[in-house]
Design a protein around this motif. Sequence first.
Motif, short mmCIF file in Angstrom:
data_model
loop_
_atom_site.label_atom_id
_atom_site.label_comp_id
_atom_site.label_asym_id
_atom_site.label_seq_id
_atom_site.Cartn_x
_atom_site.Cartn_y
_atom_site.Cartn_z
N ASP A 111 0.87 -1.08 0.05
CA ASP A 111 -0.09 0.02 0.06
C ASP A 111 0.89 1.22 -0.07
O ASP A 111 2.04 1.23 -0.09
CB ASP A 111 -0.64 -0.05 1.25
CG ASP A 111 -0.33 -0.16 2.79
OD1 ASP A 111 1.06 0.09 2.51
OD2 ASP A 111 -0.74 -0.21 3.62
N GLU A 112 0.46 2.42 0.20
CA GLU A 112 1.19 3.61 -0.03
C GLU A 112 2.26 3.62 1.21
O GLU A 112 3.49 4.31 1.02
CB GLU A 112 0.11 4.89 0.46
CG GLU A 112 -0.86 5.02 -0.75
CD GLU A 112 -1.77 6.33 -0.34
OE1 GLU A 112 -1.37 7.15 0.53
OE2 GLU A 112 -2.42 6.71 -1.37
N VAL A 113 2.02 3.22 2.31
CA VAL A 113 3.22 3.09 3.41
C VAL A 113 4.08 2.11 2.79
O VAL A 113 5.51 2.47 2.95
CB VAL A 113 2.44 2.67 4.84
CG1 VAL A 113 3.63 2.73 5.84
CG2 VAL A 113 1.48 3.45 5.27
N VAL A 114 3.73 0.84 2.33
CA VAL A 114 5.04 0.08 1.90
C VAL A 114 5.65 0.89 0.82
O VAL A 114 6.95 0.59 0.73
CB VAL A 114 4.36 -1.33 1.73
CG1 VAL A 114 5.40 -2.04 0.96
CG2 VAL A 114 3.72 -2.10 2.65
N PHE A 115 5.10 1.22 -0.17
CA PHE A 115 5.61 2.06 -1.47
C PHE A 115 6.68 3.06 -0.74
O PHE A 115 7.72 3.42 -1.33
CB PHE A 115 4.60 2.50 -2.10
CG PHE A 115 3.79 1.57 -3.17
CD1 PHE A 115 4.38 0.45 -3.60
CD2 PHE A 115 2.65 1.64 -3.27
CE1 PHE A 115 3.99 -0.67 -4.49
CE2 PHE A 115 1.83 0.66 -4.02
CZ PHE A 115 2.55 -0.49 -4.61
N GLY A 116 6.05 3.82 0.23
CA GLY A 116 6.93 5.06 0.97
C GLY A 116 8.32 4.56 1.35
O GLY A 116 9.18 5.14 1.06
N SER A 117 8.19 3.29 1.95
CA SER A 117 9.21 2.70 2.41
C SER A 117 10.23 1.99 1.48
O SER A 117 11.61 2.35 1.34
CB SER A 117 8.93 1.78 3.31
OG SER A 117 8.22 2.10 4.63
N LEU A 118 9.91 1.58 0.28
CA LEU A 118 10.25 1.23 -0.62
C LEU A 118 11.32 2.04 -1.73
O LEU A 118 12.17 1.85 -1.89
CB LEU A 118 9.37 0.09 -1.73
CG LEU A 118 9.15 -0.93 -1.28
CD1 LEU A 118 8.00 -1.52 -2.28
CD2 LEU A 118 10.27 -2.08 -1.25
N GLU A 119 10.39 3.45 -1.80
CA GLU A 119 10.85 4.54 -2.31
C GLU A 119 12.50 4.98 -1.70
O GLU A 119 13.21 5.53 -2.41
CB GLU A 119 9.97 5.70 -2.14
CG GLU A 119 10.13 6.62 -3.00
CD GLU A 119 9.22 7.85 -3.32
OE1 GLU A 119 9.43 8.92 -4.04
OE2 GLU A 119 8.12 7.85 -2.60
N HIS A 120 12.39 4.92 -0.43
CA HIS A 120 13.55 5.26 0.28
C HIS A 120 14.67 4.25 0.61
O HIS A 120 15.41 4.66 1.55
CB HIS A 120 13.26 6.17 1.66
CG HIS A 120 12.22 7.20 1.39
ND1 HIS A 120 11.08 7.37 1.37
CD2 HIS A 120 12.76 8.66 0.93
CE1 HIS A 120 10.58 8.61 1.08
NE2 HIS A 120 11.52 9.36 0.82
N LEU A 121 14.38 3.25 0.10
CA LEU A 121 15.44 2.07 0.36
C LEU A 121 16.09 1.56 -0.87
O LEU A 121 15.63 1.49 -1.95
CB LEU A 121 14.64 0.87 0.69
CG LEU A 121 15.43 -0.45 1.17
CD1 LEU A 121 16.19 -0.24 2.39
CD2 LEU A 121 14.26 -1.74 1.24
N ASP A 122 17.57 1.92 -0.87
CA ASP A 122 18.52 1.64 -1.92
C ASP A 122 19.49 0.73 -1.35
O ASP A 122 20.50 0.90 -0.84
CB ASP A 122 19.07 2.72 -2.52
CG ASP A 122 20.23 2.90 -3.66
OD1 ASP A 122 19.96 1.53 -4.06
OD2 ASP A 122 20.62 3.57 -4.15
N LEU A 123 19.30 -0.80 -1.83
CA LEU A 123 20.18 -1.82 -1.38
C LEU A 123 21.40 -1.81 -1.91
O LEU A 123 22.44 -2.59 -1.87
CB LEU A 123 19.41 -3.16 -1.39
CG LEU A 123 18.23 -3.19 -0.43
CD1 LEU A 123 17.65 -4.64 -0.53
CD2 LEU A 123 18.71 -2.98 0.87
N SER A 124 21.43 -1.18 -3.34
CA SER A 124 22.67 -1.00 -4.19
C SER A 124 23.90 -0.41 -3.48
O SER A 124 24.90 -0.59 -3.91
CB SER A 124 22.25 -0.61 -5.49
OG SER A 124 22.09 0.87 -5.59
N GLN A 125 23.45 0.20 -2.47
CA GLN A 125 24.58 1.11 -1.71
C GLN A 125 25.56 0.12 -1.18
O GLN A 125 26.78 0.36 -0.66
CB GLN A 125 23.92 2.10 -0.81
CG GLN A 125 23.08 3.14 -1.02
CD GLN A 125 22.58 3.94 0.00
OE1 GLN A 125 23.30 4.23 0.89
NE2 GLN A 125 21.23 4.22 -0.14
N PHE A 126 25.20 -1.18 -0.66
CA PHE A 126 26.27 -2.17 -0.26
C PHE A 126 27.41 -2.10 -1.20
O PHE A 126 28.31 -2.47 -0.51
CB PHE A 126 25.32 -3.54 -0.12
CG PHE A 126 24.58 -3.54 1.25
CD1 PHE A 126 24.99 -3.53 2.46
CD2 PHE A 126 23.13 -3.89 0.86
CE1 PHE A 126 24.17 -3.67 3.27
CE2 PHE A 126 22.16 -3.86 1.86
CZ PHE A 126 22.53 -3.76 3.25
#
Length: 776
Positions: free
Chosen positions: A693-708
């Motif tokens: 939902d919107e909350v899940v999408f909002g968290s995904l938007e600010h998650l960048d795992l390629s930073q590893f």
Amino acid sequence: MSLSQPPPRDYAICTSIASFSILAFGDYAMPPLIEGHQAVQIANSTFNSVAGNLNVSNCYRTTNVGHSGMDILLNSVAVDAVHNTAVRPTDPACHPGTRSAVLDWLDDWALAQPAESIILWLHGCAGIGKSAIAQQFAASCHDRGELGGSFFFKRGDASRGSWRTLLPTLAYQLGISCPELRHAIQSTVQTDRLVLNKSMGLQLEALIVEPFTKAHAMESRPILVVDGLDECDDHAVQIRLVQALISAVRAGRLPVHILICSRSEPHIGEILLAANNGDVCRDYAIRPDATAYADISRFLTNEFARLGQIYAARGITLEDNWPGDEVIKQLVKRSSGTFIYASTVIRYIDDEYSHPVDSLEAVLSLDPSSTTPLDDMYTQILSAIPNKPVLLRVLHAIMETDLAVEEIDIALQLRRGTSRITLRGLHSLLQVPPVRILDPWVKRVKFLHASFQDFLGDPRRSSGFCISGQDLQITFVHSMAGALESGLQPLEFVVIACSFLHSLVKIPPTETIFRILRNANVQDHAYRYEYEAHAGVILPWLQRYSHSPLDLIETWADLSHLQETSLEELPWHTQSQSDEIFVRLVSEDPALLSFLRITSVVAPEVRLSDTAALDLLGLKWDALRPHVKFPFHFLRDFLCDPDRCGALYLSEQDTLRFIALRCMSRMNDILLTNNFFQFNSYWIAALCRCKPDEVVFGSLEHLDLSQFCGRLESDKEYHWAFHDGVLNPESFVQILDWLRKWPTTPPHIIQSWERQETAVRECSSRLREFGQSHRM
């Protein structure tokens, strides 16, 4: 899966040292990040890639990536026990031109069709070269496509010292090397995942024997190589294993050749050489005969020539034909026909910090008439190390635990670097891993041969260098107690706590030990990581001593999960009475409510153990202690029934949504703190189970795992392993497939994860060549 000793001790769930409260998620809100939260994880682990999958082992458990039968089986594989693994120090194969007679005999035995015998026992004294022969034979069989599997036992090793990893490891290799068996093996494990926890006989039947009965006839018999049987667990286990193999072979249901290598132990020989087993067993005794002496002479001649070239390149000119035929003859005679003496001499002389002539003279100065030249050699090497008390403490720690070199400094409360300096002169006897930059699962120090361990543990042989006395054990345990009270970093604390809990039961308890056992973090560690091995052992140990405090015994009884309330003791007589109690109980304890909800999910990909749930929620065990004797399944049943729990009810989909949000919160924690060793690939699977939902999408938007990738750039080996099995391009494909399934997914979020997938795939491609050189 988390990159992260079953005992015995060798690793996979991350933990949180700081306790913080979690809000109940009935309002669907993301639990807040709590200031001061520090996440840590177990060190001393190894991660190993086999056929593209990652296996993670820790001092307590292993975790696998996939969910197929072979992936599940890989969970219990001891990758470092396989003949061609890159994980452990490679057992040397035979020196070129040596052992040709026994190798030729083995080849003839293996190729005999029909077989004149199925089980061959290759045996001899310690150090005569059995493992080298087994290594060479396994490699030759592998090159010819005849090897079904191999396993090299190692006494005291967490993954190679027990029968529990033998059968899964052989079964996995059989599934890879014999396509005819793969489907049956995979089906067996998928149908009954508990098979890996069953008895030896049941495992052998299910994992190895039955697949052969279901497979089509095979053109040739696969060859199994099992080396170092005498280093597996104890005599009783060794006897049961041999008897089980003989029974399966005699029944005609195990069409394989089995090479078993060990010392010439009577209890093994009494079974394999028994007259009634002569139809399926035979032996080959390796003796220090003229052939062995000739092979050792050839080995020494070639190795001294190699050393001469190396030292010449360093500007050290040695005499022509150094050291000369007479010296080689002396060394051959002193070897008593055992290769371990010759190889130890070469490793001792091959020291870039010592002149080779001086080192050789030190060897030759030993009593030539001694009946124990190998022990004399060990004593000579150890005597050259300064500060004998510290040396003995460090060697004792190596023998007792799986601690890495730098962790031994912490456990013994030594100045950092002391252990590494102390061990510099023991390169001929020990394999000391180099210092790693990022990877905390530094491989432990390894004994290059079991005979050195035997020497150190036998006061009749080692005299002043014996490390088996209780005084050293008492000092070791109390040093770790002091370290645990000294304000360690969270990661260091967990590592030392692990060794402390495994070691303390070997000495009588003291007030200092009681004080450490009251430590909340030590208790939390015991609850999370193998409480059966820790609390389940410590409790009877405490009960054995009359001066143990009763409240401490009660605490560790709770930790052991041994006093769950019986039905007759529960304070209700009807369901309505129980439901009133349940409502009050969970309403007054939001942490308990969250814990029960996320552990009630039945979806296999998202099913959480109690300890994994505590990790995800950031809780310690003491959050559950008020209720630890309560049967949680009653509460879970209550919360899963909307007619009973009313407003407290959340559907499974709502619970999956909360788990997904919590997983992303943990990922962000790791990115913010650079604690990427704690990353758990389970979180990806859990994330993709929810309806976004919107909350899940909002968290995904600010998650960048390629930073590893940028964070791991300084450690290529760990970087490759991380991509290979923990966070690989397929993880991003899984997330993208999940996102594309939902029409409501904003396009820019898909584009963001496509960019991450491309970046990680390119990074993985650049590391592929490096990774291939580190595979089995």
